[in-house]
Design a protein around this motif. Structure first.
Motif, mmCIF file in Angstrom:
data_model
loop_
_atom_site.group_PDB
_atom_site.id
_atom_site.type_symbol
_atom_site.label_atom_id
_atom_site.label_comp_id
_atom_site.label_asym_id
_atom_site.label_seq_id
_atom_site.Cartn_x
_atom_site.Cartn_y
_atom_site.Cartn_z
ATOM 1 N N PHE A 237 45.800 8.096 49.481
ATOM 2 C CA PHE A 237 45.828 7.179 48.335
ATOM 3 C C PHE A 237 46.676 7.752 47.196
ATOM 4 N N VAL B 58 43.024 2.002 39.274
ATOM 5 C CA VAL B 58 44.108 2.203 40.239
ATOM 6 C C VAL B 58 43.962 1.189 41.365
ATOM 7 N N ASP B 59 45.057 0.715 41.876
ATOM 8 C CA ASP B 59 44.949 -0.248 42.975
ATOM 9 C C ASP B 59 46.159 -0.220 43.895
ATOM 10 N N ARG B 60 45.916 0.065 45.131
ATOM 11 C CA ARG B 60 46.884 -0.093 46.213
ATOM 12 C C ARG B 60 46.114 0.109 47.518
ATOM 13 N N ILE B 61 46.331 -0.764 48.474
ATOM 14 C CA ILE B 61 45.613 -0.625 49.740
ATOM 15 C C ILE B 61 46.374 0.359 50.628
ATOM 16 N N LYS C 123 38.518 -5.426 39.209
ATOM 17 C CA LYS C 123 38.983 -4.823 40.467
ATOM 18 C C LYS C 123 37.816 -4.356 41.333
ATOM 19 N N LEU D 32 37.990 -7.008 44.230
ATOM 20 C CA LEU D 32 38.690 -6.390 45.378
ATOM 21 C C LEU D 32 37.728 -5.525 46.195
ATOM 22 N N ASN D 33 37.179 -4.497 45.561
ATOM 23 C CA ASN D 33 36.368 -3.563 46.331
ATOM 24 C C ASN D 33 35.076 -4.215 46.845
ATOM 25 N N GLN E 14 37.089 2.285 58.126
ATOM 26 C CA GLN E 14 37.543 3.163 57.033
ATOM 27 C C GLN E 14 36.851 2.781 55.726
ATOM 28 N N ARG F 292 30.221 -1.923 43.168
ATOM 29 C CA ARG F 292 30.958 -3.039 43.767
ATOM 30 C C ARG F 292 30.109 -4.302 43.875
HETATM 31 C C1 CS2 Z 1 38.569 0.435 49.800
HETATM 32 C C2 CS2 Z 1 39.498 1.024 48.748
HETATM 33 O O1 CS2 Z 1 38.071 2.155 51.319
HETATM 34 C C3 CS2 Z 1 37.645 1.450 50.399
HETATM 35 O O2 CS2 Z 1 36.498 1.539 49.998
HETATM 36 O O3 CS2 Z 1 37.860 -0.627 49.237
HETATM 37 O O4 CS2 Z 1 40.038 2.230 49.161
HETATM 38 C C4 CS2 Z 1 40.626 0.036 48.380
HETATM 39 O O5 CS2 Z 1 41.502 -0.156 49.457
HETATM 40 C C5 CS2 Z 1 41.387 0.511 47.163
HETATM 41 O O6 CS2 Z 1 40.504 0.700 46.111
HETATM 42 C C6 CS2 Z 1 42.474 -0.481 46.800
HETATM 43 O O7 CS2 Z 1 42.991 -0.162 45.571
#
Ligand code: CS2
Length: 494
Positions: A40, A227-230, A293, A297-298, A370, A382
């Motif tokens: 990451f 921070v954000d990126r997959i 986020k 997202l999470n 993962q 989350r």
């Molecule tokens: C994911 C994060 O593995 C995880 O728990 O939710 O790593 C997610 O991909 C990142 O926070 C994206 O920025």
């Protein structure tokens, strides 16, 4: 297969179309120490720093520190710290060589050199991506002072193991030598991550020396950041493909998506790179962005991971393509959005539309297993925080709680329908035997909440447990299909 390796010497012989550092790496001095150099960090902060170095800055090279394993150092040091960033979308893959990591250290092998790098006057920022569990928080949010590594680091400050121990000792040495403190920039997915780490550091230092605790409280900046990126884990197939595309081998390229975002509170008394020139948003208060986020997202990621695993999906894009899961995530988003501040100017509908596209990216093959790791550390910020907010506001809430039940069911499915170590959790030693007892759903959920410290002693705790238990009954009886049907999702009859 190719015989030569990526390094400063082979940079010029790479295939055309591969972007390389356009700056003289020898002229770059270290300015940032990063703790936790995983994929990451290499696909996110190191890229923004590489952008700044490419624009002519010279004072912000990164010293990468692994707090546990030597894997990354073993892969990158023979390559002069260089690695490939592969940005993948459904129809393209762009390769870029990142040069911002100047050197790599492995803390357990050589804590003294790590401390020396942290105490070096050129180091003005320390960034961290050490994962949620490495903050060693007790259930109430404070420092887990009984943790053996904390106890050990307090007993032997010059041989630390934890991030807390390294930061405290380095700040102590700088202060003794009259060197201004560095700024600590937390980049983990925790709520108010800078403030959270600041509090833990003050607590840790207070157990060593009241003066140091005061110094950290008053004079060290801990800006929060989102921070954000997959970044899916790199596979051997990725390595083989990248070697062919590059023309030389790279022991550890990193895979990512086109999207990237970094929002940072602008408090850097010792200076910082001009990140804002490369798309970083510098703000006064990161909280609204970070909650959006973490919760959208999470939160959805964890939902897709556990429900996806229970439905037999190996990757996020496949799980998200299942209509019932997709419909569920939309409903989950609606519940979570209702908890976000209305006056913060957040555009949640554009945000979720973008998330839906990102989750659908088939080129990432982001494994559900993962994301499933460390659920006990991730669900509080989350999912559970949103669920509690909904209950407090008196809003109807039935989807968030299914994610918690799905986590419990997925943990229980290990060594049954899922391989035993398909994913892991720091609570496994206690969690696994508990789940094997197969207690009634209500009792299981209450015991898991106790173990994980979910909802603490919050007034809504019992309500939450009961709501999660209803879903667990369905999951046990008929898997996600029955749990979805009970929510009116999926089957025509529902
Ligand atoms: C994911 C994060 O593995 C995880 O728990 O939710 O790593 C997610 O991909 C990142 O926070 C994206 O920025």
């Amino acid at each position: 297969m190719t015989s030569s390796h990526l390094s400063n010497n082979t940079l010029r012989s790479l295939s055309k179309g591969v972007k390389t550092p356009g700056y003289d790496r020898d002229k770059v001095a270290p300015g940032i120490v990063h703790l936790g150099v995983g994929a990451f960090h290499r696909a996110h902060q190191a890229v923004y720093v590489d952008d700044c170095l490419g624009a002519g800055e010279t004072g912000w090279g990164i010293v990468g520190v692994s707090l546990r394993s030597a894997d990354t150092r073993d892969a990158l040091s023979p390559q002069d710290g260089l690695y490939t960033l592969a940005v993948r979308s459904s129809d393209s893959e762009q390769l870029r060589i990142i040069g911002s990591i100047g050197s790599m250290l492995v803390a357990p092998e050589d804590p003294a050199t790590v401390l020396a790098a942290l105490a070096d006057p050129r180091t003005r920022i320390v960034t961290l991506t050490i994962t949620e569990k490495a903050y060693l928080r007790a259930p109430g949010g404070g420092l887990d002072t009984a943790h053996p590594d904390i106890v050990g680091d307090l007993a032997r400050p010059e041989l630390p193991k934890t991030a807390h121990g390294f930061l405290a000792e380095a700040l102590h040495r700088r202060r003794a030598a009259g060197i201004a403190p560095f700024t600590v920039l937390c980049c983990d997915n925790l709520p108010a991550n800078g403030a959270t780490l600041h509090r833990l550091m003050i607590e840790f230092a207070a157990l060593r020396d009241a003066d140091l605790a005061r110094h950290i409280a008053d004079e060290v900046a801990f800006p929060s950041s989102m921070v954000d990126r997959i970044v899916p884990a790199t596979t051997d197939a990725d390595r083989a493909r990248i070697a062919i595309e590059l023309g030389v081998a790279d022991s550890w390229p990193v895979m990512t998506e086109p999207f990237r975002q970094w929002v940072i509170e602008d408090r850097f008394p010792a200076g910082r790179p001009a990140w804002e020139k490369f798309g970083v948003t510098m703000v006064e208060d990161v909280r609204p962005y970070e909650e959006m986020k973490l919760r959208l997202l999470n939160g959805a990621h964890s939902a897709i991971a556990y429900l996806g695993l229970l439905s037999g999906h190996e990757t996020v894009d496949r799980a998200f393509a299942e209509p019932a899961i997709r419909q569920f995530v939309d409903a989950l988003w609606a519940e979570a959005i209702s908890t976000l501040p209305e006056d913060a100017g957040l555009d949640t509908s554009t945000y979720t539309a973008e998330l839906a596209e990102r989750f659908s990216n088939p080129a990432l093959a982001h494994r559900t297993a993962q994301i499933a790791n460390d659920g006990s550390q991730k669900l509080p910020q989350r999912i559970i925080a949103s669920a509690i907010d909904c209950l407090e506001a008196g809003d109807e809430m039935v989807h968030l709680t299914l994610v918690v039940a799905a986590w419990i069911a997925a943990c229980a499915a290990r060594a049954d329908t899922l391989p035993e170590s398909h994913f892991t959790d720091p609570l496994d030693t206690a969690l696994t035997p508990l789940l094997r007892q197969h207690l009634p759903a209500n009792e299981t959920v209450a015991a898991v909440f106790d173990l994980a410290g979910f909802a603490g002693d919050h007034a809504e705790r019992q309500t939450l447990i009961e709501l999660v238990a209803v879903h667990l009954v369905h999951l046990r009886r008929g898997g996600p299909t029955l749990a979805f049907a009970a929510l009116g999702i999926g089957s025509e009859e529902a």
